[in-house]
Scaffold this active site. Structure first.
Site, short mmCIF file in Angstrom:
data_model
loop_
_atom_site.label_atom_id
_atom_site.label_comp_id
_atom_site.label_asym_id
_atom_site.label_seq_id
_atom_site.Cartn_x
_atom_site.Cartn_y
_atom_site.Cartn_z
N LYS A 299 0.82 -1.22 0.00
CA LYS A 299 0.00 0.00 0.00
C LYS A 299 0.85 1.28 0.00
CE LYS A 299 -4.05 -2.15 0.41
NZ LYS A 299 -5.15 -2.11 -0.55
N GLU B 83 -10.49 5.44 3.34
CA GLU B 83 -11.04 4.30 4.07
C GLU B 83 -9.90 3.31 4.29
OE1 GLU B 83 -10.92 4.55 0.83
OE2 GLU B 83 -9.96 2.62 0.41
N SER C 154 1.85 -9.63 -0.72
CA SER C 154 1.50 -8.21 -0.65
C SER C 154 1.72 -7.59 0.73
CB SER C 154 0.05 -8.01 -1.07
OG SER C 154 -0.81 -8.84 -0.33
#
Ligand SMILES: Cc1ncc(COP(=O)(O)O)c(C=O)c1O
Length: 402
Positions: free
Chosen positions: A97, A119, A386
């Site tokens: 991210k 969010e 990830s």
């Protein structure tokens, strides 16, 4: 910066469409705000100073390039294809991210915005954004479902330490979709001064394009690392799919390489035959959600269905428009893994390689565990790992009674 095309078609087109998916299904005043963001992004991404700043942060702040690790013991135990892990879990803040959050925070600074809103599901996007905003010096407000707040406590604490304002969301199922609804409402109060920093390749144009561009570093690195090490491309690139940012990041560099099979793994939750899953592309149909056209899990009235996954970052009833397009094109295969397969993969990777994966990433690991034994020993699968599983450790320990 690279322009993205597939078979001579721009992805997305000028209006933000990937085939029939994407676009901007939003009220007129929000359309202006989105067009402003698109224009600012198109300006900034052409600037060598912006690209240089981002590259330097990738190298010296995030720790890129992330390594590729050959999971030899796991591969040997499975007796088939060789499994390689793209270690996005080793990035600063523990997941992929941060790649798009740095881009979004720099864009917010460039546009002189007074607040960044977003969010979060698993809290990884929230932590990464709070981190990027601390670095850039912009106030940050994160909306998170109450259910996820309780499940992902370590990330909640980190967001607070990093100076973000945390807004608990109790409406609906109090999970990711409700957090997106809530955050969007806050953003709509003042789209001129606020900016929405979406957490995946979803939402109205330009977000699916912008987040994809920032994440595409992952696939570029995989390609280069494989060419240097094996003088060949991998046979498979596999990634879990929630909204789809880590997957599109890993896939983009390989879209034109037909020899590389691309697999997105969706959450089958308690089983595809139940109503407790979030396998949007496997079980959904084309529709609209959160300002975009994409595959959606919805009821007969067109309302999004409540969804479930053991991984908070995957329980979303929509999916990125580019993934929806790639599915229809047949370029990417979308399959699924259940909660139980995910838990088994989480424990197996931890115990055989000493790597605790995020529950989200464990879905992709589960696919490799299921499929590798059917392949030859010289086949190579790259799993995009990830994120790391620190955030999930207490939850899994309680669940398994450890
Ligand atoms: C580690 C990790 N992987 C994957 C995801 C799913 O998001 P996406 O599909 O956008 O990569 C999340 C979302 O929170 C995450 O935290």
């Amino acid at each position: 910066m690279t322009e993205h095309t597939l078979n001579g078609v721009a992805l997305p087109d000028e209006q933000g469409f990937f085939g029939e998916y994407g676009g901007q299904f939003i009220p007129p005043h929000l359309k202006q705000a989105m067009d402003d963001i698109n224009q600012a992004y198109e300006e900034i991404r052409q600037q060598p100073t912006f690209q240089q700043e981002l590259q330097e942060l990738f190298t010296h702040y995030v720790g890129r390039p992330s390594p590729i690790f050959h999971a030899k013991r796991l591969s040997e135990q499975l007796g088939g294809a060789q499994i390689f892990l793209k270690r996005e879990d080793l990035n600063h803040t523990g997941a992929h991210k941060i790649n798009h959050c740095l881009g979004e925070a720099l864009l917010a600074k460039y546009m002189k915005k007074s607040k960044v809103i977003a969010e979060t599901g698993a809290g990884q996007h929230g932590v990464a954004l709070a981190t990027a905003c601390a670095l850039v010096g912009i106030p940050c407000e994160i909306h998170m479902g109450q259910v996820d707040i309780e499940k992902e406590h370590p990330n909640v604490v980190k967001m607070k330490i990093l100076g973000a304002t945390l807004v608990p969301v109790t409406r609906g199922t109090a999970t990711l979709k409700d957090a997106v609804d809530n955050a969007f409402e806050e953003y709509l109060k003042d789209p001129t001064n606020f900016i929405y920093a979406i957490g995946s390749v979803v939402g109205p144009h330009p977000f699916p394009k912008m987040v994809r561009d920032f994440q595409s570093i992952v696939g570029k690195e995989i390609k280069q690392q494989f060419q240097e090490r094996f003088h060949q491309l991998p046979d498979y690139v596999v990634a879990c799919v929630g909204g789809g940012s880590n997957a599109i990041g890993a896939f983009t560099a390989f879209l034109a390489d037909d020899s590389v099979k691309l697999v997105g793994v969706e959450p089958a939750g308690m089983g595809l035959e139940t109503d407790k899953h979030a396998a949007t592309m496997t079980k959904g149909k084309p529709g609209q959600i959160h300002g975009m056209a994409c595959y959606v899990l919805e009821d007969d009235k067109g309302e999004p269905l409540p969804v479930h996954s053991i991984a908070s970052g995957l329980d979303y009833p929509g999916v990125g428009p580019e993934h929806s397009y790639l599915k229809d094109l047949g370029r990417v295969r979308y399959e699924s893994a259940t909660d139980q397969e995910c838990l088994d993969a989480f424990m197996r990777l931890s115990r055989i390689e000493g790597i605790i994966p995020a529950l989200e990433s464990s879905h992709a690991v589960a696919w490799a565990i299921r499929e590798a034994p059917r392949m030859s020993k010289d086949a190579r699968i790259v799993v995009n790992l990830s994120g790391r599983g620190d955030k999930d450790a207490d939850y899994v320990a309680n669940k398994l009674g450890l």
